[in-house]
Design an enzyme around this catalytic site. Structure first.
Site, PDB file in Angstrom:
ATOM      1  N   SER A 573     -23.541  20.701 -15.869  1.00 35.94           N
ATOM      2  CA  SER A 573     -23.275  21.513 -14.677  1.00 35.94           C
ATOM      3  C   SER A 573     -24.508  21.761 -13.743  1.00 35.94           C
ATOM      4  O   SER A 573     -25.431  20.811 -13.228  1.00 35.94           O
ATOM      5  CB  SER A 573     -22.598  22.675 -15.421  1.00 35.94           C
ATOM      6  N   ASP A 658     -12.304  19.413 -12.403  1.00 39.96           N
ATOM      7  CA  ASP A 658     -13.284  20.408 -12.612  1.00 39.96           C
ATOM      8  C   ASP A 658     -13.072  21.634 -11.626  1.00 39.96           C
ATOM      9  O   ASP A 658     -13.113  21.305 -10.395  1.00 39.96           O
ATOM     10  CB  ASP A 658     -14.669  19.628 -12.424  1.00 39.96           C
ATOM     11  N   HIS A 693     -13.934  21.219 -16.247  1.00 41.79           N
ATOM     12  CA  HIS A 693     -15.524  21.338 -16.476  1.00 41.79           C
ATOM     13  C   HIS A 693     -15.862  21.278 -17.732  1.00 41.79           C
ATOM     14  O   HIS A 693     -16.771  20.749 -18.044  1.00 41.79           O
ATOM     15  CB  HIS A 693     -15.922  22.780 -15.733  1.00 41.79           C
TER      16      HIS A 693
END
Length: 720
Positions: A573, A658, A693
């Site tokens: 991330s 995501d 995600h």
């Protein structure tokens, strides 16, 4: 997404040529799919101009953005990359399976959480056999002799590629169970209601929520947050009456400022419902009377730019954890009849420049608070009647500690979770008077694991500007010599003030037992050294984050913790942004890098407020519509700063759905890297076509991704 798969598989061969072609392809071989080719997919270039502040950027891969996730050309490209990755790693399949089985074998198949008292019940979860998901249960006593199953997530997840329960809340009158579920991994939850007596679902169904649920005290109303379907920002608080349609729900609060997240919670005494207003640099709370089904929210104190506070109700007082005239926070108190004006706040715990006050827990007679000094967590228990104070002690030099499950003010004990790099997760009850600790459970690690075989260290590394960066290390004693021959795995994050805590991982043993040194670089952008450590790693100081990581790598190699040709790095991330910036700056330092769901197209994303969560990020990265932030952001954005140079071996992963970092960021990044890089190193890209995600759901399925990464790294060590 299941309905789409036949469509894009059928169109894969036809669309593949438009999306990508092998580097050495000619007309005779152009019908080959990626699975039949040994060449990497080369994405088509379609120039897309973007101009702002008099500066024009050309994005050749902008076409990869498809908000609907249905474009055959885009899906074909992602499938081609997946096929190429599978082919290039086919020789590691046995190693991947071995690692997967290793990691799985350390996990107890039958495993229960420690029960938490909430009202008249003890709530816990159970894992059974090869089940991927928990079973939620409750009992009238801690031992669980009269266990009642609330929700079997395995049954709910059956036949679904992805499934996640967000919240699970029982109504105060014990009649209804409300739970939220996400079946796509976009963090958009639907809320369902279950009759506690019959087990049947009620007709109520609430869609497009954040997943949070808070009941009013009448048992007939609950509060939830509705999300914007485009930006995925939770911005409306609704009150739902059981038995009615969602269209009839009452809008209680609507957030007008798109830089704020909205959350909901409840006071420990159940008298107040909290609406939490959360931006990066401002935090506030509004109150709703939980006993009044028609109540309107009232600000605790008016919101102010730069003012952050959270609250905890205790009898007729509220305790306020705030940064008011205190960069590292302090604790205040105010009477319930003097709300609305911070001038009435009285100090309980003063501010200390070198110590960050992080969390508090309140009981009838005790205040417990957690602080961090020079990277180390400290916990104190204060008797509210006498003012006497005691400090909890722990044996590890570097450890992680969280309060959890302290839902009742009359508990005589504090519940906490403790772990270190060598100590599996441990759950304790701590007597609030004597501070005696009772170990309730320690995470079982099956096999031959012995904590004494491993060692952990806390170092401070001097960065290029003189700042001292904390580093936590762990290694297996009989596999490590400080002679510069060991493979080194370095992890970092460094954004949003999120601190990467030193904690145990049974999966990590697969690396440590093979001689790896594992390092966490607590770089700027976290709060390991307090709030100033965070402030010095965001906005116009963001490059400190990347410089710290590189400087830690160099120092660890110089000090003999790792071999200079056996260094690996991983981040996900915003940590993926870190990886992208680091390999642009110092690619020669790393043999292999794994970037998971990486945020790498910083400028384009932050200029587009239609992309989920962008507006809430301005206080973290800056708003590139202002030239000073645009110029600075552009100078480090991994996608924009790709150059013609050698790059390390790279493994990049993402999820098609995501919600935090859109799949097209890493997709574009990989395509551009392929075009620019001057080496023959591996560049592999894998998209989970049914995940978001957090990757795939399920406790064992997740291990496959870890096994893939570890196998990628271990394979690179061959011949070293």
């Amino acid at each position: 997404m299941q309905k789409l798969r036949p469509l894009y598989i059928a169109l894969l061969s036809a669309a593949l040529l438009q999306a990508c072609s092998p580097a050495s392809q000619n007309t005779e071989t152009s019908s080959s799919t990626a699975k039949e080719s040994t060449e990497a997919p080369i994405a088509e270039k379609v120039p897309h101009e973007m101009t702002i502040h008099g500066d024009t950027r050309i994005d050749n891969y902008y076409w990869m953005r498809d908000d609907e996730r249905k474009d055959p050309k885009v899906l074909a490209y992602l499938e081609a990359e997946n096929a190429y990755t599978d082919k290039m790693l086919a020789h590691t399949e046995d190693l991947q399976q071995k690692l997967f089985e290793e990691m799985k074998s350390r996990i107890a198949k039958d495993d229960n959480s420690v029960p938490v008292r909430d009202g008249g019940y003890y709530y816990s979860t159970e894992m059974r056999g090869d089940n991927e998901y928990p079973i939620y249960v409750r009992s009238k006593d801690f031992s669980g002799t009269d266990k009642q199953i609330l929700l079997n997530v395995n049954e709910l997840a059956e036949g679904k590629d992805y499934y996640s329960v967000g919240s699970l809340e029982v109504s105060p009158d014990d009649a209804i169970l409300a739970y939220s579920e996400d079946t796509v991994s976009r963090r958009m939850y639907d809320i369902k209601l279950k009759d506690m007596k019959t087990g049947e679902l009620l007709p109520d169904q609430i869609e497009n929520t954040s997943g949070s649920i808070v009941w009013g005290n009448d048992g007939q109303h609950f509060y939830y947050i509705k999300k914007d379907p485009e930006t995925l920002l939770g911005y409306q608080v609704y009150r739902h009456k059981v038995g009615t349609e969602q269209q009839q729900d009452e809008l209680v609060y609507e957030e007008q400022d798109t830089t704020f997240y909205t959350g909901i919670g409840k006071s420990k005494d159940d008298s107040q419902i909290y609406i939490v207003h959360d931006a990066t640099e401002s935090k506030a709370v509004s109150l709703i009377d939980a006993n009044d089904p028609n109540a309107k929210p009232v600000p605790f104190v008016p919101r102010e730019d730069g003012l952050e506070y959270s609250i905890a109700k205790h009898g007729n007082d509220y305790y306020v954890l705030t940064n008011l005239d205190a960069v590292n926070f302090r604790l205040m108190r105010v009477s319930a009849d003097k709300l609305g004006d911070k001038q009435h706040w009285q100090e309980v715990i003063p501010h200390e420049e070198d110590t960050r006050l992080e969390d508090i827990e309140l009981f009838d007679q005790h205040l417990v608070y957690k602080q961090r000094q020079r990277g180390q967590t400290q916990v104190f228990v204060r008797n509210l009647n006498t003012g006497d104070e005691q400090e909890l002690s722990f044996r590890d030099k570097a450890y992680t500690l969280y309060f959890y499950g302290n839902k009742e003010a009359d508990n005589p004990e504090l519940r906490l979770y403790y772990t270190s790099m060598t100590t599996p997760g441990s759950h304790y009850d701590v007597d609030l008077n004597s501070l005696d600790k009772t170990l309730l459970k320690q995470q079982p690690v099956l096999g031959d694991f012995k904590p004494e075989n491993y060692a952990s260290e806390r170092l401070f590394v001097k960065a290029r500007d003189g700042a001292e960066v904390p580093v936590t290390l762990v290694y297996r004693k009989d596999k490590f010599k400080k002679d510069g021959t060991s493979p080194l795995y370095q992890y970092g994050y460094g954004s949003y003030g999120s601190t990467s805590e030193p904690s145990f991982s049974s999966n990590r043993l697969s690396l440590l037992d093979r001689g790896f040194v594992f390092a966490i670089a607590h770089i700027r952008g976290s709060q390991m050294l307090g709030r100033p450590w965070y402030e010095d790693g965001k906005k116009l100081s963001k490059k400190n984050t990347f410089n710290d990581f590189v400087d830690v790598t160099k120092a660890l190699v110089e000090q003999g913790y790792g071999a200079e040709d056996k260094v690996f790095a991983m981040g996900g991330s915003a940590g993926g942004l870190l990886m992208g910036a680091v390999i642009n700056q110092a690619p020669e330092l790393y043999l292999g890098v794994a970037a998971h769901v990486p945020f790498v197209d910083v400028v384009t994303t932050m200029l587009d407020e239609s992309i989920p969560l962008t507006t809430n990020e301005f206080d973290e990265w800056g708003n590139p519509k202002e030239k000073v932030y645009y110029d600075y952001m552009l100078s480090y954005s991994p996608y924009d700063q790709i150059s013609a140079q050698d790059y390390p071996n790279l493994l990049v992963t993402t999820g098609l759905f995501d919600s935090q970092v859109q799949y097209f960021e890493p997709a574009k990044w990989v395509a551009k890297l392929r075009d620019y890089k001057t080496d023959d190193n591996l560049l592999l890209f894998k998209t989970e076509m049914e995940a978001g995600h957090g990757g795939v759901s399920g406790r064992f399925k997740r291990l496959q991704n870890t096994a893939l990464e570890y196998a990628f790294f271990l394979d690179l060590l061959k011949g070293k």
